[in-house]
Motif scaffolding. Structure first.
Motif, PDB file in Angstrom:
ATOM      1  N   GLY A  73       0.784  -1.227   0.000  1.00 24.09           N
ATOM      2  CA  GLY A  73       0.000   0.000   0.000  1.00 24.09           C
ATOM      3  C   GLY A  73       0.816   1.276   0.000  1.00 24.09           C
ATOM      4  O   GLY A  73       0.249   2.370  -0.077  1.00 24.09           O
ATOM      5  N   LEU A  74       2.138   1.155   0.077  1.00 24.21           N
ATOM      6  CA  LEU A  74       2.977   2.350   0.193  1.00 24.21           C
ATOM      7  C   LEU A  74       3.978   2.510  -0.943  1.00 24.21           C
ATOM      8  O   LEU A  74       4.294   3.638  -1.328  1.00 24.21           O
ATOM      9  CB  LEU A  74       3.745   2.314   1.534  1.00 24.21           C
ATOM     10  CG  LEU A  74       2.889   2.168   2.785  1.00 24.21           C
ATOM     11  CD1 LEU A  74       3.773   2.016   4.012  1.00 24.21           C
ATOM     12  CD2 LEU A  74       1.955   3.366   2.944  1.00 24.21           C
ATOM     13  N   VAL A  75       4.474   1.397  -1.452  1.00 23.21           N
ATOM     14  CA  VAL A  75       5.510   1.437  -2.480  1.00 23.21           C
ATOM     15  C   VAL A  75       5.161   0.428  -3.571  1.00 23.21           C
ATOM     16  O   VAL A  75       4.705  -0.681  -3.275  1.00 23.21           O
ATOM     17  CB  VAL A  75       6.904   1.094  -1.886  1.00 23.21           C
ATOM     18  CG1 VAL A  75       7.965   1.044  -2.978  1.00 23.21           C
ATOM     19  CG2 VAL A  75       7.295   2.124  -0.834  1.00 23.21           C
ATOM     20  N   GLU A  76       5.377   0.818  -4.834  1.00 30.02           N
ATOM     21  CA  GLU A  76       5.173  -0.105  -5.948  1.00 30.02           C
ATOM     22  C   GLU A  76       6.168  -1.268  -5.836  1.00 30.02           C
ATOM     23  O   GLU A  76       7.309  -1.071  -5.409  1.00 30.02           O
ATOM     24  CB  GLU A  76       5.386   0.612  -7.280  1.00 30.02           C
ATOM     25  CG  GLU A  76       4.414   1.753  -7.549  1.00 30.02           C
ATOM     26  CD  GLU A  76       3.006   1.262  -7.870  1.00 30.02           C
ATOM     27  OE1 GLU A  76       2.836   0.039  -8.042  1.00 30.02           O
ATOM     28  OE2 GLU A  76       2.097   2.110  -7.920  1.00 30.02           O
ATOM     29  N   PRO A  77       5.751  -2.478  -6.212  1.00 34.15           N
ATOM     30  CA  PRO A  77       6.657  -3.631  -6.123  1.00 34.15           C
ATOM     31  C   PRO A  77       7.979  -3.416  -6.844  1.00 34.15           C
ATOM     32  O   PRO A  77       9.020  -3.899  -6.384  1.00 34.15           O
ATOM     33  CB  PRO A  77       5.839  -4.753  -6.773  1.00 34.15           C
ATOM     34  CG  PRO A  77       4.410  -4.363  -6.546  1.00 34.15           C
ATOM     35  CD  PRO A  77       4.388  -2.870  -6.649  1.00 34.15           C
ATOM     36  N   ILE A  78       7.965  -2.665  -7.948  1.00 32.03           N
ATOM     37  CA  ILE A  78       9.199  -2.429  -8.690  1.00 32.03           C
ATOM     38  C   ILE A  78      10.203  -1.593  -7.886  1.00 32.03           C
ATOM     39  O   ILE A  78      11.406  -1.636  -8.126  1.00 32.03           O
ATOM     40  CB  ILE A  78       8.890  -1.731 -10.040  1.00 32.03           C
ATOM     41  CG1 ILE A  78      10.131  -1.760 -10.944  1.00 32.03           C
ATOM     42  CG2 ILE A  78       8.425  -0.294  -9.817  1.00 32.03           C
ATOM     43  CD1 ILE A  78       9.878  -1.202 -12.322  1.00 32.03           C
ATOM     44  N   GLY A  79       9.688  -0.837  -6.927  1.00 32.68           N
ATOM     45  CA  GLY A  79      10.561   0.008  -6.116  1.00 32.68           C
ATOM     46  C   GLY A  79      10.999  -0.641  -4.821  1.00 32.68           C
ATOM     47  O   GLY A  79      11.627   0.004  -3.987  1.00 32.68           O
ATOM     48  N   ALA A  80      10.650  -1.922  -4.642  1.00 32.07           N
ATOM     49  CA  ALA A  80      10.990  -2.603  -3.391  1.00 32.07           C
ATOM     50  C   ALA A  80      11.670  -3.938  -3.663  1.00 32.07           C
ATOM     51  O   ALA A  80      11.113  -4.995  -3.348  1.00 32.07           O
ATOM     52  CB  ALA A  80       9.742  -2.795  -2.540  1.00 32.07           C
ATOM     53  N   PRO A  81      12.864  -3.930  -4.244  1.00 28.71           N
ATOM     54  CA  PRO A  81      13.609  -5.181  -4.392  1.00 28.71           C
ATOM     55  C   PRO A  81      14.115  -5.653  -3.032  1.00 28.71           C
ATOM     56  O   PRO A  81      13.888  -5.015  -2.005  1.00 28.71           O
ATOM     57  CB  PRO A  81      14.755  -4.804  -5.325  1.00 28.71           C
ATOM     58  CG  PRO A  81      14.980  -3.362  -5.058  1.00 28.71           C
ATOM     59  CD  PRO A  81      13.617  -2.786  -4.781  1.00 28.71           C
ATOM     60  N   GLN A  82      14.834  -6.762  -3.053  1.00 27.62           N
ATOM     61  CA  GLN A  82      15.273  -7.378  -1.806  1.00 27.62           C
ATOM     62  C   GLN A  82      16.116  -6.431  -0.949  1.00 27.62           C
ATOM     63  O   GLN A  82      15.937  -6.365   0.270  1.00 27.62           O
ATOM     64  CB  GLN A  82      16.061  -8.644  -2.125  1.00 27.62           C
ATOM     65  CG  GLN A  82      15.275  -9.674  -2.918  1.00 27.62           C
ATOM     66  CD  GLN A  82      16.126 -10.812  -3.413  1.00 27.62           C
ATOM     67  OE1 GLN A  82      17.120 -11.160  -2.793  1.00 27.62           O
ATOM     68  NE2 GLN A  82      15.773 -11.412  -4.540  1.00 27.62           N
ATOM     69  N   THR A  83      17.024  -5.707  -1.569  1.00 29.55           N
ATOM     70  CA  THR A  83      17.909  -4.822  -0.803  1.00 29.55           C
ATOM     71  C   THR A  83      17.145  -3.675  -0.161  1.00 29.55           C
ATOM     72  O   THR A  83      17.488  -3.235   0.937  1.00 29.55           O
ATOM     73  CB  THR A  83      19.019  -4.267  -1.714  1.00 29.55           C
ATOM     74  OG1 THR A  83      18.425  -3.697  -2.898  1.00 29.55           O
ATOM     75  CG2 THR A  83      19.985  -5.360  -2.127  1.00 29.55           C
ATOM     76  N   VAL A  84      16.115  -3.171  -0.844  1.00 28.23           N
ATOM     77  CA  VAL A  84      15.311  -2.085  -0.291  1.00 28.23           C
ATOM     78  C   VAL A  84      14.558  -2.554   0.949  1.00 28.23           C
ATOM     79  O   VAL A  84      14.516  -1.858   1.973  1.00 28.23           O
ATOM     80  CB  VAL A  84      14.327  -1.549  -1.355  1.00 28.23           C
ATOM     81  CG1 VAL A  84      13.273  -0.647  -0.702  1.00 28.23           C
ATOM     82  CG2 VAL A  84      15.078  -0.770  -2.424  1.00 28.23           C
ATOM     83  N   VAL A  85      13.966  -3.734   0.871  1.00 29.52           N
ATOM     84  CA  VAL A  85      13.222  -4.272   2.012  1.00 29.52           C
ATOM     85  C   VAL A  85      14.158  -4.513   3.194  1.00 29.52           C
ATOM     86  O   VAL A  85      13.833  -4.200   4.346  1.00 29.52           O
ATOM     87  CB  VAL A  85      12.499  -5.577   1.615  1.00 29.52           C
ATOM     88  CG1 VAL A  85      11.700  -6.111   2.794  1.00 29.52           C
ATOM     89  CG2 VAL A  85      11.579  -5.340   0.426  1.00 29.52           C
ATOM     90  N   LEU A  86      15.343  -5.043   2.913  1.00 28.32           N
ATOM     91  CA  LEU A  86      16.319  -5.277   3.976  1.00 28.32           C
ATOM     92  C   LEU A  86      16.758  -3.959   4.614  1.00 28.32           C
ATOM     93  O   LEU A  86      16.872  -3.860   5.843  1.00 28.32           O
ATOM     94  CB  LEU A  86      17.536  -6.015   3.408  1.00 28.32           C
ATOM     95  CG  LEU A  86      18.672  -6.321   4.397  1.00 28.32           C
ATOM     96  CD1 LEU A  86      18.168  -7.173   5.553  1.00 28.32           C
ATOM     97  CD2 LEU A  86      19.823  -7.028   3.682  1.00 28.32           C
ATOM     98  N   ALA A  87      16.990  -2.941   3.787  1.00 31.71           N
ATOM     99  CA  ALA A  87      17.380  -1.632   4.307  1.00 31.71           C
ATOM    100  C   ALA A  87      16.290  -1.036   5.197  1.00 31.71           C
ATOM    101  O   ALA A  87      16.579  -0.419   6.233  1.00 31.71           O
ATOM    102  CB  ALA A  87      17.691  -0.679   3.149  1.00 31.71           C
ATOM    103  N   ALA A  88      15.022  -1.235   4.813  1.00 33.88           N
ATOM    104  CA  ALA A  88      13.902  -0.715   5.609  1.00 33.88           C
ATOM    105  C   ALA A  88      13.866  -1.350   6.990  1.00 33.88           C
ATOM    106  O   ALA A  88      13.680  -0.664   8.004  1.00 33.88           O
ATOM    107  CB  ALA A  88      12.588  -0.969   4.867  1.00 33.88           C
TER     108      ALA A  88
END
Length: 222
Positions: A73-88
Motif C-alpha cells: 500500500g505504500l511502495v510499488e513492487p518495482i521500487g521494493a527489491p530485496q535490498t530495499v526491504v532489507l534496508a527498511a
C-alpha cells in the motif's frame, strides 16, 4: 505456495531481521500495554507481560489490514527489491534501539515505513512511492491519533470525575482494578492487530521481491 527450500540469501536475511525487529519492538512497545496495570500494582510485571504477549499474538491473527498496507500500500513492487526491504527493516531496528536506549516513546511503525519509503526513493525515485497511501494511512494518522487520544482521554476522565468524584475509594477500587485489566488486555489485543502485523507485511514484501510470491497475490492478504 512459496518454495521455502530455495529462499534467496537476501530474502532469508530480511526474514531474520524482520523477526529481530519484532522482538525488539516487543521490549520497545510492551510498556504501552502494561504500564498502567503494573504502576498501580493491579498486576505483577510477569502476569502483565504474559497477558500482553498472548493477546498481541491473538490480535495479529485476527486481521491483516496493516500487513497489507505495509506489503503493497505504500511502495510499488518495482521500487521494493530485496535490498530495499532489507534496508527498511535495518533502519527500523536501528531507530528502535536508539529510542529504547534513551527512553524515547517513538513509533516503530513510522520508523519502518520511513525506512521503506526512503530506501525505495533512493533505489527508484519518488514515482515508486504511493503518495496517496502514505498521506492517508501514515501522515494524517500521525497527527490525528494524538489529538483523538487527547480528546477521548479528556472526555473519559471528565466523566469519571463527574460520576465517581465523591465515591469512597474502597467501594469503587475493586471495579476500577477490573476495568484496568480489561483496558490493558484490549490495548494489547489491538496492538497485535496493528503493530504486530508490520513484520508480516515486510516478510510478504520480501517474498515478492525474491520472486517467491506473485505481486497480485498480495491483495489476498499475507
Amino acid at each position: 505456495m512459496p518454495d521455502f527450500a530455495h529462499i534467496p540469501p537476501v530474502v532469508l536475511l530480511t526474514i531474520i531481521f524482520a523477526l529481530a525487529f519484532d522482538y525488539i519492538n516487543g521490549f520497545h512497545d510492551t510498556a504501552n500495554s502494561i504500564a498502567t496495570v503494573v504502576s498501580t500494582r493491579v498486576m505483577t510485571p510477569r502476569s502483565a507481560i504474559i497477558m500482553a504477549a498472548t493477546l498481541n499474538f491473538v490480535g495479529a491473527l485476527v486481521a491483516h489490514n496493516v500487513s497489507k498496507t505495509i506489503s503493497h500500500g505504500l511502495v510499488e513492487p518495482i521500487g521494493a527489491p530485496q535490498t530495499v526491504v532489507l534496508a527498511a527493516v535495518m533502519a527500523g531496528i536501528i531507530w528502535n534501539l536508539i529510542t529504547w536506549k534513551f527512553g524515547i516513546p517513538s513509533s516503530s511503525s513510522h520508523a519502518l515505513i520511513g525506512g521503506l519509503v526512503g530506501a525505495a526513493i533512493v533505489h527508484a525515485g519518488v514515482d515508486v512511492v504511493k503518495w496517496e497511501g502514505v498521506i492517508h494511512k501514515v501522515v494524517l494518522p500521525l497527527f490525528l491519533s494524538p489529538m483523538m487520544g487527547f480528546l477521548v482521554g479528556w472526555t473519559i476522565m471528565h466523566f469519571i470525575y463527574r460520576v465517581f468524584g465523591d465515591a469512597h475509594p474502597g467501594k469503587v477500587g475493586k471495579g476500577f482494578r477490573m476495568l484496568q485489566r480489561i483496558s490493558a488486555a484490549f490495548m494489547a489485543y489491538s496492538h497485535g492487530m496493528n503493530d504486530a502485523q508490520k513484520s508480516m507485511g515486510i516478510i510478504m514484501l520480501a517474498l515478492v521481491a525474491g520472486g517467491m510470491v506473485k505481486a497480485d497475490q498480495l491483495d489476498k492478504g499475507p
